[in-house]
Motif scaffolding. Structure first.
Motif, mmCIF file in Angstrom:
data_model
loop_
_atom_site.group_PDB
_atom_site.id
_atom_site.type_symbol
_atom_site.label_atom_id
_atom_site.label_comp_id
_atom_site.label_asym_id
_atom_site.label_seq_id
_atom_site.Cartn_x
_atom_site.Cartn_y
_atom_site.Cartn_z
ATOM 1 N N ILE A 49 94.013 82.997 84.271
ATOM 2 C CA ILE A 49 95.349 83.414 83.815
ATOM 3 C C ILE A 49 95.233 84.667 82.961
ATOM 4 O O ILE A 49 96.016 85.611 83.116
ATOM 5 N N ASP A 50 94.240 84.693 82.071
ATOM 6 C CA ASP A 50 94.026 85.876 81.230
ATOM 7 C C ASP A 50 93.723 87.116 82.066
ATOM 8 O O ASP A 50 94.167 88.220 81.731
ATOM 9 N N VAL A 51 92.972 86.941 83.147
ATOM 10 C CA VAL A 51 92.671 88.078 84.027
ATOM 11 C C VAL A 51 93.955 88.612 84.637
ATOM 12 O O VAL A 51 94.199 89.827 84.649
ATOM 13 N N PHE A 52 94.811 87.718 85.125
ATOM 14 C CA PHE A 52 96.061 88.160 85.742
ATOM 15 C C PHE A 52 97.024 88.740 84.707
ATOM 16 O O PHE A 52 97.776 89.679 85.004
ATOM 17 N N ILE A 53 96.985 88.213 83.490
ATOM 18 C CA ILE A 53 97.794 88.801 82.415
ATOM 19 C C ILE A 53 97.304 90.212 82.108
ATOM 20 O O ILE A 53 98.099 91.130 81.901
ATOM 21 N N LYS A 54 95.997 90.397 82.115
ATOM 22 C CA LYS A 54 95.422 91.729 81.907
ATOM 23 C C LYS A 54 95.929 92.698 82.973
ATOM 24 O O LYS A 54 96.298 93.837 82.665
ATOM 25 N N LEU A 55 95.945 92.239 84.230
ATOM 26 C CA LEU A 55 96.463 93.098 85.301
ATOM 27 C C LEU A 55 97.936 93.437 85.053
ATOM 28 O O LEU A 55 98.352 94.578 85.238
ATOM 29 N N TYR A 56 98.706 92.434 84.637
ATOM 30 C CA TYR A 56 100.138 92.615 84.448
ATOM 31 C C TYR A 56 100.457 93.505 83.240
ATOM 32 O O TYR A 56 101.314 94.374 83.313
ATOM 33 N N VAL A 57 99.755 93.286 82.139
ATOM 34 C CA VAL A 57 100.082 93.990 80.898
ATOM 35 C C VAL A 57 99.351 95.328 80.792
ATOM 36 O O VAL A 57 99.970 96.372 80.571
ATOM 37 N N ASP A 58 98.029 95.296 80.948
ATOM 38 C CA ASP A 58 97.230 96.508 80.758
ATOM 39 C C ASP A 58 97.251 97.438 81.962
ATOM 40 O O ASP A 58 96.987 98.631 81.817
ATOM 41 N N LYS A 59 97.499 96.870 83.143
ATOM 42 C CA LYS A 59 97.536 97.643 84.392
ATOM 43 C C LYS A 59 96.296 98.530 84.561
ATOM 44 O O LYS A 59 96.403 99.746 84.723
ATOM 45 N N PRO A 60 95.087 97.913 84.541
ATOM 46 C CA PRO A 60 93.883 98.734 84.723
ATOM 47 C C PRO A 60 93.900 99.398 86.096
ATOM 48 O O PRO A 60 94.466 98.869 87.055
ATOM 49 N N VAL A 61 93.272 100.534 86.179
ATOM 50 C CA VAL A 61 93.278 101.312 87.415
ATOM 51 C C VAL A 61 92.190 100.790 88.347
ATOM 52 O O VAL A 61 91.037 100.653 87.963
#
Length: 184
Positions: A49-61
């Motif tokens: 869940i934290d990984v997907f939150i990172k994708l959603y919030v931080d939007k890493p390239v």
């Protein structure tokens, strides 16, 4: 499974629903991969869940230097190691009861298959963490050696050697448990 990089690109371009496709396609495998590192199903689910939150919030390239799945699992691996560092004083939790028996037409056959899977997961969990990770990546998640090498930050020779040692260790563990060994 759709191309995760396409869905993620659409998400980055403003399509909020596209992140749901990424989560749907990758969450189960990511959870099990993280589980192979930290050995706790609840923490593995939280880490995913934290990984997907990172994708959603931080939007890493995602730069495309590897497959999207390889990139995503590398993020998951880093998250798992963060969790391990934080809980280094906590003991491992048993795998017993971590998986439910699937329903189907032949309940007995499904139960026996589930028991084999549980025994295999238990045997894998008793191996060194590196062995558990490589077996999970190659045999459960179907990564090739090159992708597994990128995730684990190892050369192809190191991956081949590690996989050889991991399979032998698993074979010994299964023989110790007097389990059937069909070979990998």
């Amino acid at each position: 499974m759709s191309n995760g990089s396409g869905s993620y690109s659409r998400f980055l371009s403003g399509d909020r629903d596209a992140i749901e496709e990424v989560i749907k396609d990758y969450k189960d495998g990511l959870i099990y991969y993280i589980y192979s590192i930290i050995g706790d199903m609840e923490l593995s689910e939280e880490a995913a869940i934290d990984v997907f939150i990172k994708l959603y919030v931080d939007k890493p390239v995602f730069n495309g230097n590897s497959a999207f799945k390889t990139w995503l699992y590398t993020i998951g691996r880093n998250k798992a190691f963060d969790i391990q560092r934080k809980r280094s004083r906590i003991t491992e939790i048993s795998l017993d009861g971590a998986y439910s028996v699937p329903t189907g037409e032949n309940i007995e056959q499904n139960y026996l298959q589930q028991e084999k899977c549980s025994m295999l997961r238990l045997a894998v969990s008793k191996l060194k963490p590196e062995y558990s990770q490589i077996l999970c990546l190659i045999y459960f998640e179907n990564f090739d050696n090159a992708e597994a090498g990128k995730i684990m930050k190892k050369s192809s020779k190191q991956i081949r050697d590690l996989l050889y040692r991991a399979k032998n260790a698993l074979k010994r563990e299964l023989e110790k448990e007097d389990a059937e060994y069909d070979g990998l």
